[in-house]
Scaffold this active site. Structure first.
Site, mmCIF file in Angstrom:
data_model
loop_
_atom_site.group_PDB
_atom_site.id
_atom_site.type_symbol
_atom_site.label_atom_id
_atom_site.label_comp_id
_atom_site.label_asym_id
_atom_site.label_seq_id
_atom_site.Cartn_x
_atom_site.Cartn_y
_atom_site.Cartn_z
ATOM 1 N N GLU A 127 0.811 -1.230 0.000
ATOM 2 C CA GLU A 127 0.000 0.000 0.000
ATOM 3 C C GLU A 127 0.844 1.280 0.000
ATOM 4 O OE1 GLU A 127 -2.765 -0.578 3.232
ATOM 5 O OE2 GLU A 127 -3.770 -2.228 2.207
ATOM 6 N N ASN A 155 2.420 -4.796 -3.311
ATOM 7 C CA ASN A 155 1.019 -5.186 -3.148
ATOM 8 C C ASN A 155 0.186 -3.938 -2.842
ATOM 9 O OD1 ASN A 155 -0.848 -7.464 -2.752
ATOM 10 N ND2 ASN A 155 -0.876 -6.903 -0.576
ATOM 11 N N HIS A 178 -9.956 -6.290 -2.791
ATOM 12 C CA HIS A 178 -11.066 -6.171 -1.840
ATOM 13 C C HIS A 178 -12.186 -5.454 -2.586
ATOM 14 C CE1 HIS A 178 -8.724 -7.672 1.478
ATOM 15 N NE2 HIS A 178 -7.768 -6.812 1.207
ATOM 16 N N GLU A 199 -5.682 -10.815 -2.053
ATOM 17 C CA GLU A 199 -6.566 -10.673 -0.876
ATOM 18 C C GLU A 199 -8.029 -10.629 -1.293
ATOM 19 O OE1 GLU A 199 -5.282 -7.467 1.692
ATOM 20 O OE2 GLU A 199 -3.165 -7.860 1.293
ATOM 21 N N ASP A 256 -11.739 -10.616 -1.752
ATOM 22 C CA ASP A 256 -13.055 -10.800 -1.141
ATOM 23 C C ASP A 256 -14.018 -9.846 -1.846
ATOM 24 O OD1 ASP A 256 -12.420 -8.335 0.203
ATOM 25 O OD2 ASP A 256 -11.939 -9.391 2.067
HETATM 26 C C1 XIL Z 1 -6.411 -7.051 7.761
HETATM 27 C C2 XIL Z 1 -6.673 -8.303 8.593
HETATM 28 O O1 XIL Z 1 -7.438 -9.208 7.853
HETATM 29 C C3 XIL Z 1 -7.397 -7.932 9.871
HETATM 30 O O2 XIL Z 1 -7.533 -9.059 10.716
HETATM 31 C C4 XIL Z 1 -6.648 -6.839 10.588
HETATM 32 O O3 XIL Z 1 -7.396 -6.413 11.717
HETATM 33 C C5 XIL Z 1 -6.409 -5.664 9.677
HETATM 34 O O4 XIL Z 1 -5.726 -6.097 8.515
HETATM 35 N N1 XIL Z 1 -4.957 -5.032 3.321
HETATM 36 C C6 XIL Z 1 -3.946 -5.834 3.774
HETATM 37 C C7 XIL Z 1 -4.189 -6.779 4.881
HETATM 38 O O5 XIL Z 1 -2.858 -5.845 3.177
HETATM 39 O O6 XIL Z 1 -3.058 -6.987 5.682
HETATM 40 C C8 XIL Z 1 -5.347 -6.366 5.741
HETATM 41 O O7 XIL Z 1 -5.606 -7.406 6.658
HETATM 42 C C9 XIL Z 1 -6.547 -6.036 4.885
HETATM 43 C C10 XIL Z 1 -6.241 -4.920 3.941
#
Ligand code: XIL
Length: 459
Positions: free
Chosen positions: A167, A208, A244, A272, A274
């Site tokens: 990020e 990432n 996400h 990641e 979802d």
């Molecule tokens: C999230 C986890 O899933 C949670 O359990 C935690 O509280 C916060 O972080 N981007 C990322 C991840 O790169 O590391 C994050 O994971 C979600 C967003």
């Protein structure tokens, strides 16, 4: 080895009937869950056939029971959801806690899975001692180098890919003003990759980010950075698209975007995934979600250098979404009770699987396995053979136990087990299965650790 015979040899007929009746009472519910698992090959196998690794984020403490069974059997890659973040591994300066990270790595090795290390350089989930220290740039740079060397070095040879920098950009494509950027300038990125490469030359090193799935200002900035890092010879191997996403909003330029990064000479991973929806979920939303998951996985499947699709938690009960996006949830492929949702089948379909019902294995006769009751070391199971549009005259049902289960006794069939392979032939009195009819046989067995439902072949 013959482990059992027709029941007349050892069990009074009335007892057998009672056992069957007791089992039948609980069959339906278990059948529903069991057939959903048994219908498709696991996602990891479907992915492997397409050259894709299929992963999930996990929580180390949950890797037992059904959660552990699914994590171990469906996925070929694990990402620690939190366990490898700086705040988790070094909560106090110089005092390390690798417990959960080690546990996940060990689980992955035991299940022949890759691990994606996540993440080395980020602005979130850092320990307070780090964020609150008034470091000079030189001190901060040394701290970062030591952190990367220590963590990557600890897991050298055990991590397939690291999310080295997470990020780094704002939405408009400018660098995010983090503690790293503000103190070290954009050079912290190249340095992080160089240090990670020195600590584990074989790990694939990724940058990432989120909201970089489609072509937009942020992904353009990421693209330009990766291009320039490659030109400078910085050891970067891949780009992670977090993904996400929101229901119905898969970017139409996803595949094009994946392809343009691949064309720079780096791998791409969906890291990641979802897809959240406004709660409550309903069948229309779940159907849309299946289509969305399918289109994301299909976009990756279409690009050779897209190597991994990882979901950010496989079950709704294990998702970060409800806690982070109030009113939203149901963002993963399994529901709260670990039953696969339409989204699961969407993923399977994109990988070339996708039938929710096992295809007929002998004309139009099918066999369905179910566990009708289970206790600490034993279980009772049954197989129902049903025919429609065909009939059987003499049958044989076979399966392979996946977790060391052992048949101890069978009724209404002549069962033998050799190693993990069980073969059951009809008893003298039930070899005929008429068109439109069914025959059921049962068995007792032992189990240990897990008791997954096998797929039965009829022949
Ligand atoms: C999230 C986890 O899933 C949670 O359990 C935690 O509280 C916060 O972080 N981007 C990322 C991840 O790169 O590391 C994050 O994971 C979600 C967003």
């Amino acid at each position: 080895m013959r482990t059992s015979t027709t029941p007349s040899a050892r069990t009074p007929f009335a007892t057998r009937l009672a056992a069957l009746a007791a089992g039948a009472a609980t069959t339906l519910a278990l059948l529903a869950a069991g057939t959903a698992h048994a219908a498709d090959p696991p996602l990891r196998d479907l992915g492997a056939a397409k050259g894709k690794v299929i992963g999930t984020a996990v929580t180390g403490s949950k890797l037992t029971g059904t959660y552990g069974d699914i994590a171990g059997s469906q996925f070929s890659s694990l990402t620690p959801g939190n366990a490898m973040k700086w705040g988790s591994v070094e909560p106090t300066q110089g005092s390390f806690d690798w417990t959960e990270a080690d546990q996940i790595v060990a689980f992955a090795q035991a299940h022949n899975q890759q691990v994606r290390g996540h993440t080395l350089v980020w602005h979130n989930q850092n320990p307070n001692w780090l964020t609150n220290g008034n470091w000079t740039s030189a001190q901060l740079s040394t701290l970062l180098q030591n952190h990367i060397s220590t963590e990557v070095g600890r897991y050298k040879g055990k991590i397939a890919a690291w999310d080295v920098v997470n990020e780094a950009f704002d939405e408009d494509g400018t660098y995010r003003p983090t503690l790293w950027y503000n103190s070290l300038g954009s050079g912290y990125i190249a340095n992080a990759f160089t240090w990670a490469h020195a600590a584990d030359p074989n790990a694939k090193l990724y940058i990432n980010d989120y909201n970089v799935e489609g072509v937009n200002a942020k992904s353009n900035a990421l693209y330009n950075l990766v291009k320039s890092l490659k030109q400078q010879g910085v050891p970067i191997d891949g780009v992670g698209l977090q993904a996400h996403l929101v229901l119905g909003q898969v970017p139409s330029t996803l595949q094009q975007n994946i392809q343009r990064f691949a064309d720079l000479g780096v791998d791409v991973a969906i890291t990641e995934l979802d897809i959240r929806m406004a709660l409550p979920a309903d069948s229309a939303k779940l159907t849309q979600q299946a289509a969305d998951f399918k289109s994301v996985v299909a976009a990756c499947a279409a690009v050779t250098r897209c190597v991994n699709v990882t979901v950010w938690g496989f079950a709704d009960s294990d998702s970060w979404v409800p806690g982070t996006f109030p009113g939203y949830g149901a963002a993963t492929p399994y529901d709260d009770n670990y039953s696969p949702k339409p989204a699961y089948h969407g993923i399977a379909e994109a990988l070339g699987g996708g039938s929710t019902t096992p295809p007929p294995t002998n004309g139009a006769c099918t066999a369905t396995y179910s566990v009708t009751s289970q206790w600490n070391t034993g279980f009772t199971g049954q197989v129902k053979i049903s025919c429609a549009g065909a009939s059987l005259s003499g049958w044989r049902a076979s399966w392979t136990f996946g977790a060391g289960q052992q048949i101890t006794q069978a009724w209404n069939a002549d069962c033998t087990q050799s190693g993990a392979t069980v073969t059951c032939a009809n008893a003298p009195y039930n070899g005929t299965v008429p068109d439109g009819g069914s025959v059921t046989f049962g068995f007792n067995g032992s189990w240990n650790g897990s008791n997954p439902v096998p797929l039965v072949t009829l022949g």
